[in-house]
Scaffold this motif. Structure first.
Motif, PDB file in Angstrom:
ATOM      1  N   LEU A 157      10.132 -14.041 -13.458  1.00 47.86           N
ATOM      2  CA  LEU A 157      10.131 -14.362 -12.039  1.00 47.86           C
ATOM      3  C   LEU A 157      11.530 -14.738 -11.565  1.00 47.86           C
ATOM      4  CD1 LEU A 157       7.548 -14.415 -10.314  1.00 47.86           C
ATOM      5  CD2 LEU A 157       7.736 -16.892 -10.317  1.00 47.86           C
ATOM      6  N   HIS A 158      12.263 -15.420 -12.444  1.00 40.47           N
ATOM      7  CA  HIS A 158      13.572 -15.905 -12.013  1.00 40.47           C
ATOM      8  C   HIS A 158      14.723 -15.083 -12.562  1.00 40.47           C
ATOM      9  CE1 HIS A 158      11.950 -19.321  -9.954  1.00 40.47           C
ATOM     10  NE2 HIS A 158      11.143 -19.523 -10.975  1.00 40.47           N
ATOM     11  N   ALA A 159      14.368 -14.019 -13.327  1.00 39.52           N
ATOM     12  CA  ALA A 159      15.436 -13.193 -13.881  1.00 39.52           C
ATOM     13  C   ALA A 159      16.298 -12.672 -12.744  1.00 39.52           C
ATOM     14  CB  ALA A 159      14.842 -12.027 -14.655  1.00 39.52           C
ATOM     15  N   GLN A 160      17.591 -12.848 -12.889  1.00 38.30           N
ATOM     16  CA  GLN A 160      18.477 -12.429 -11.817  1.00 38.30           C
ATOM     17  C   GLN A 160      19.420 -11.371 -12.353  1.00 38.30           C
ATOM     18  OE1 GLN A 160      21.466 -14.975 -10.127  1.00 38.30           O
ATOM     19  NE2 GLN A 160      20.087 -15.488  -8.460  1.00 38.30           N
ATOM     20  N   ASP A 161      19.557 -10.278 -11.624  1.00 34.63           N
ATOM     21  CA  ASP A 161      20.503  -9.267 -12.065  1.00 34.63           C
ATOM     22  C   ASP A 161      21.877  -9.649 -11.556  1.00 34.63           C
ATOM     23  OD1 ASP A 161      18.810  -7.168 -13.331  1.00 34.63           O
ATOM     24  OD2 ASP A 161      17.788  -7.308 -11.403  1.00 34.63           O
ATOM     25  N   THR A 162      22.818  -9.776 -12.492  1.00 40.01           N
ATOM     26  CA  THR A 162      24.161 -10.143 -12.057  1.00 40.01           C
ATOM     27  C   THR A 162      25.115  -8.963 -12.183  1.00 40.01           C
ATOM     28  OG1 THR A 162      24.497 -11.010 -14.264  1.00 40.01           O
ATOM     29  CG2 THR A 162      24.012 -12.611 -12.524  1.00 40.01           C
ATOM     30  N   ASP A 163      24.726  -7.978 -13.027  1.00 38.74           N
ATOM     31  CA  ASP A 163      25.612  -6.851 -13.275  1.00 38.74           C
ATOM     32  C   ASP A 163      25.035  -5.599 -12.616  1.00 38.74           C
ATOM     33  OD1 ASP A 163      27.137  -4.816 -14.193  1.00 38.74           O
ATOM     34  OD2 ASP A 163      26.952  -5.310 -16.324  1.00 38.74           O
ATOM     35  N   TYR A 164      25.683  -5.118 -11.562  1.00 40.24           N
ATOM     36  CA  TYR A 164      25.135  -3.976 -10.844  1.00 40.24           C
ATOM     37  C   TYR A 164      25.105  -2.726 -11.713  1.00 40.24           C
ATOM     38  CZ  TYR A 164      24.526  -0.104  -7.658  1.00 40.24           C
ATOM     39  OH  TYR A 164      24.077   1.041  -7.078  1.00 40.24           O
ATOM     40  N   TYR A 165      26.138  -2.533 -12.560  1.00 42.62           N
ATOM     41  CA  TYR A 165      26.196  -1.299 -13.345  1.00 42.62           C
ATOM     42  C   TYR A 165      25.091  -1.231 -14.384  1.00 42.62           C
ATOM     43  CZ  TYR A 165      30.066  -0.202 -10.532  1.00 42.62           C
ATOM     44  OH  TYR A 165      30.804   0.085  -9.420  1.00 42.62           O
ATOM     45  N   GLN A 166      24.715  -2.400 -14.907  1.00 47.48           N
ATOM     46  CA  GLN A 166      23.579  -2.483 -15.828  1.00 47.48           C
ATOM     47  C   GLN A 166      22.296  -2.070 -15.095  1.00 47.48           C
ATOM     48  OE1 GLN A 166      23.087  -3.153 -19.009  1.00 47.48           O
ATOM     49  NE2 GLN A 166      20.847  -3.189 -18.786  1.00 47.48           N
ATOM     50  N   LEU A 167      22.125  -2.638 -13.915  1.00 44.16           N
ATOM     51  CA  LEU A 167      20.939  -2.365 -13.100  1.00 44.16           C
ATOM     52  C   LEU A 167      20.887  -0.885 -12.705  1.00 44.16           C
ATOM     53  CD1 LEU A 167      18.525  -3.596 -11.538  1.00 44.16           C
ATOM     54  CD2 LEU A 167      20.107  -4.169  -9.697  1.00 44.16           C
ATOM     55  N   LYS A 168      22.046  -0.370 -12.307  1.00 48.01           N
ATOM     56  CA  LYS A 168      22.122   1.025 -11.881  1.00 48.01           C
ATOM     57  C   LYS A 168      21.780   1.968 -13.036  1.00 48.01           C
ATOM     58  CE  LYS A 168      25.355   4.250  -9.667  1.00 48.01           C
ATOM     59  NZ  LYS A 168      26.747   4.404  -9.206  1.00 48.01           N
ATOM     60  N   SER A 169      22.268   1.650 -14.242  1.00 46.77           N
ATOM     61  CA  SER A 169      21.987   2.552 -15.359  1.00 46.77           C
ATOM     62  C   SER A 169      20.503   2.504 -15.737  1.00 46.77           C
ATOM     63  CB  SER A 169      22.897   2.262 -16.557  1.00 46.77           C
ATOM     64  OG  SER A 169      22.482   1.095 -17.194  1.00 46.77           O
ATOM     65  N   GLU A 170      19.875   1.324 -15.593  1.00 43.71           N
ATOM     66  CA  GLU A 170      18.418   1.247 -15.820  1.00 43.71           C
ATOM     67  C   GLU A 170      17.682   2.128 -14.815  1.00 43.71           C
ATOM     68  OE1 GLU A 170      16.196  -2.476 -16.323  1.00 43.71           O
ATOM     69  OE2 GLU A 170      18.139  -3.412 -16.748  1.00 43.71           O
ATOM     70  N   TYR A 171      18.147   2.052 -13.569  1.00 41.15           N
ATOM     71  CA  TYR A 171      17.521   2.826 -12.496  1.00 41.15           C
ATOM     72  C   TYR A 171      17.681   4.328 -12.745  1.00 41.15           C
ATOM     73  CZ  TYR A 171      17.380   5.086  -7.890  1.00 41.15           C
ATOM     74  OH  TYR A 171      17.143   5.942  -6.845  1.00 41.15           O
ATOM     75  N   LEU A 172      18.909   4.741 -13.121  1.00 40.49           N
ATOM     76  CA  LEU A 172      19.153   6.166 -13.350  1.00 40.49           C
ATOM     77  C   LEU A 172      18.363   6.691 -14.548  1.00 40.49           C
ATOM     78  CD1 LEU A 172      22.985   6.421 -12.591  1.00 40.49           C
ATOM     79  CD2 LEU A 172      21.063   7.143 -11.147  1.00 40.49           C
ATOM     80  N   SER A 173      18.224   5.847 -15.575  1.00 38.09           N
ATOM     81  CA  SER A 173      17.493   6.348 -16.743  1.00 38.09           C
ATOM     82  C   SER A 173      15.997   6.467 -16.431  1.00 38.09           C
ATOM     83  CB  SER A 173      17.767   5.495 -17.990  1.00 38.09           C
ATOM     84  OG  SER A 173      17.031   4.316 -17.935  1.00 38.09           O
ATOM     85  N   LEU A 174      15.480   5.564 -15.582  1.00 41.62           N
ATOM     86  CA  LEU A 174      14.078   5.698 -15.161  1.00 41.62           C
ATOM     87  C   LEU A 174      13.902   6.974 -14.336  1.00 41.62           C
ATOM     88  CD1 LEU A 174      11.197   4.441 -14.993  1.00 41.62           C
ATOM     89  CD2 LEU A 174      11.906   3.367 -12.861  1.00 41.62           C
ATOM     90  N   LYS A 175      14.877   7.230 -13.473  1.00 40.90           N
ATOM     91  CA  LYS A 175      14.846   8.418 -12.632  1.00 40.90           C
ATOM     92  C   LYS A 175      14.811   9.691 -13.481  1.00 40.90           C
ATOM     93  CE  LYS A 175      16.981   9.405  -8.257  1.00 40.90           C
ATOM     94  NZ  LYS A 175      18.155   9.369  -7.404  1.00 40.90           N
ATOM     95  N   ASN A 176      15.602   9.672 -14.580  1.00 37.62           N
ATOM     96  CA  ASN A 176      15.653  10.842 -15.456  1.00 37.62           C
ATOM     97  C   ASN A 176      14.403  10.987 -16.310  1.00 37.62           C
ATOM     98  OD1 ASN A 176      18.100  11.944 -14.694  1.00 37.62           O
ATOM     99  ND2 ASN A 176      19.240  10.468 -15.948  1.00 37.62           N
TER     100      ASN A 176
END
Ligand SMILES: [Zn+2]
Length: 412
Positions: free
Chosen positions: A21-40
Motif C-alpha cells: 500500500l505504501h510502496a513508493q516508486d522513486t526511480d522512474y526508469y525502473q518503473l518504466k522498464s517494468e511497464y515496457l516489459s509488461l507491454k511486451n
C-alpha cells in the motif's frame, strides 16, 4: 500454538499488504522498464490486474514527483496504459481516467514535448470512445492554434478535415460578419452536469440527472439562437464524460461572460422540492459542504492537488464575487417566480454559497443551479415532461437576459 501460527501468518499478510500500500516508486526508469516489459509480454491485456496496478503506479509517480520531465512522461505512459486497458476490456472508467489525465497534461504542462501528443490522444478518446465530434474538434484545434510547428500539426489538420464539425464553424463565421466581432454578443457557457459513466442522481423510476440537464441545456441553446441576445456554448452536447477541470477550461477559452452549471438535486433521506442556486464561496455551512462533496466526486483526485489554492486566490483577485451574487439572485428569482406562475406553488430553497471545485477554475461570474429533487417522485414525474423542461429553459433564458440588462445599466 496453532493460534499463534495463524496469528503470525495474519500479521505477515497484513504487513505485506501494508508494504504494498505504501510502496513508493522513486526511480522512474525502473518503473518504466517494468511497464515496457509488461507491454511486451502481455500485449493483449490478459493480466488486467497487473496492468491496472502499473497504470496506477505511473499515475501516482506523477502526483508524487511534481512537474519534472520524467514525471510528465510517467503521466503520459499512465494514459497509454489506461487506454490499452479500455481497448481490451471496454471499461469506460479506464477511458475516463485517461481523458482526465490528458486534460491535466495539456493544461498544466503546455510546454512539455508531449503536450501536443496529449491533445491528439484527447481528441481521439472523445471521437472514438464517445463519438463526440465537438470535444474532439476542440482538442485537435488546440494543436492547430497553439502548436503550429509541432509534428502533430498535420495529424490534427487531417483529423479536422475528416471529422471536424463544419456547421459550427460556419455559424461562427456568420456571427462574426454580422457583429463585426464575435464577442460583442456575450457568450454564455451552459454546463450540463455529469455525463457518460457519471450519471448524476437517479430517480425512483429511472430518470437520470445527466439526461435531464443535457436536454434543458440544449433547449436553452436553441432558444438563445433564435433570440440572438447572447450566444450559448455547451460544455457537452451529448452523453459524454467531461472532466470538471475541462468544463472550466471551456468557459475560459470561449472568454465567456457567465457560466451556469445545471444539476438536479437529490436527498438520500426524506422528500422535498424546489430550486437552489449556488455561487462559489468557501463556506463553513455543513449542508452546503455535503452537497459540494457529492458534486465534486467526479474530480476527486484533482482536488487534493495544491493548485486549488492558487486558482482560488486568482479568482478572488479578479473580484467576481459581487457579479456572481447578482447573477445568482437574478436567475434564481426569475426562475422561481416564472415556474410558480406556470406550475403553481414553488418552494424557494434560496441562494447559497458553496466551495464547488467546478466553479473554482472559471474566470467569470458563475453559478450552479439545483433544479428540483429527482428522489421526489412528483418532481421526477414533472422533470420527465417536455413542457416542464421547456419552461425551466425559458425562465433561465429570461433570467440571463435580465442579468445582462442589469450589468449594462450598472456599468454605464
Ligand atoms: Zn449533479
Amino acid at each position: 500454538m496453532k493460534y499463534l501460527q495463524q496469528f503470525s501468518q495474519f500479521i505477515s499478510i497484513l504487513l505485506l499488504f501494508a508494504c504494498n500500500l505504501h510502496a513508493q516508486d522513486t526511480d522512474y526508469y525502473q518503473l518504466k522498464s517494468e511497464y515496457l516489459s509488461l507491454k511486451n509480454s502481455d500485449p493483449r491485456i490478459s493480466k488486467e490486474k497487473e496492468w491496472v496496478n502499473l497504470a496506477k503506479r505511473l499515475e501516482r509517480f506523477y502526483f508524487e514527483h511534481g512537474s519534472n520531465k520524467d514525471s510528465v512522461e510517467a503521466l503520459y505512459n499512465a494514459v497509454i496504459a489506461y487506454e490499452e486497458i479500455y481497448k481490451a476490456t471496454s471499461d469506460k472508467t479506464m477511458l475516463n481516467t485517461a481523458i482526465t489525465l490528458l486534460t491535466r497534461l495539456y493544461r498544466d504542462h503546455p510546454h512539455h514535448e508531449l503536450a501536443d501528443d496529449a491533445l491528439i490522444r484527447l481528441g481521439n478518446a472523445y471521437l472514438y470512445g464517445y463519438g463526440s465530434k465537438t470535444l474532439a474538434e476542440r482538442a485537435y484545434s488546440k494543436v492547430i492554434d497553439e502548436y503550429p510547428d509541432s509534428d502533430m500539426y498535420p495529424v490534427a489538420l487531417a483529423k479536422l478535415k475528416q471529422h471536424g464539425e463544419r456547421k459550427e464553424r460556419q455559424t461562427e463565421v456568420k456571427a462574426k460578419l454580422k457583429y463585426g466581432n464575435l464577442h460583442q454578443v456575450p457568450v454564455v457557457v451552459i454546463d450540463p452536469g455529469h455525463g457518460g459513466e457519471d450519471t448524476g442522481a437517479r430517480g425512483k423510476y429511472g430518470l437520470l440527472e445527466k439526461d435531464v440537464v443535457l436536454d434543458i441545456a440544449l433547449k436553452i441553446k436553441k432558444m438563445a439562437e433564435k433570440q440572438n441576445n447572447f450566444s450559448v456554448k455547451l460544455t457537452r452536447t451529448s452523453d459524454v464524460f467531461v472532466p470538471l477541470v475541462e468544463r472550466a477550461n471551456i468557459a475560459n477559452d470561449f472568454e465567456a461572460s457567465i457560466f451556469l452549471s445545471l444539476h438536479v438535486n437529490s436527498l438520500t433521506k426524506g422528500k422535498t422540492t424546489g430550486i437552489e442556486t449556488y455561487y462559489l464561496d468557501n463556506t463553513k455551512d455543513k449542508a452546503s459542504q455535503r452537497l459540494a462533496a457529492i458534486e465534486n466526486q467526479a474530480g476527486l483526485f484533482l482536488q487534493k492537488t495544491p493548485d486549488l489554492n492558487f486558482i482560488l486566490s486568482d479568482l478572488i483577485q479578479r473580484a467576481k464575487l459581487p457579479d456572481s451574487i447578482l447573477l445568482a439572485k437574478t436567475i434564481h428569482t426569475t426562475l422561481v417566480k416564472g415556474m410558480a406562475q406556470k406550475w403553481g406553488g414553488q418552494k424557494d430553497l434560496g441562494i447559497k454559497k458553496a466551495p464547488f471545485y467546478l466553479l473554482v477554475g472559471a474566470h467569470m461570474p458563475c453559478i450552479l443551479l439545483e433544479l428540483y429533487f429527482i428522489n421526489n417522485p412528483k418532481d421526477e414525474e414533472r422533470l420527465s415532461q417536455e413542457n416542464f423542461r421547456m419552461d425551466i429553459a425559458k425562465e433561465i433564458v429570461k433570467g440571463i437576459e435580465k442579468y445582462f440588462l442589469k450589468v449594462t445599466y450598472e456599468k454605464h
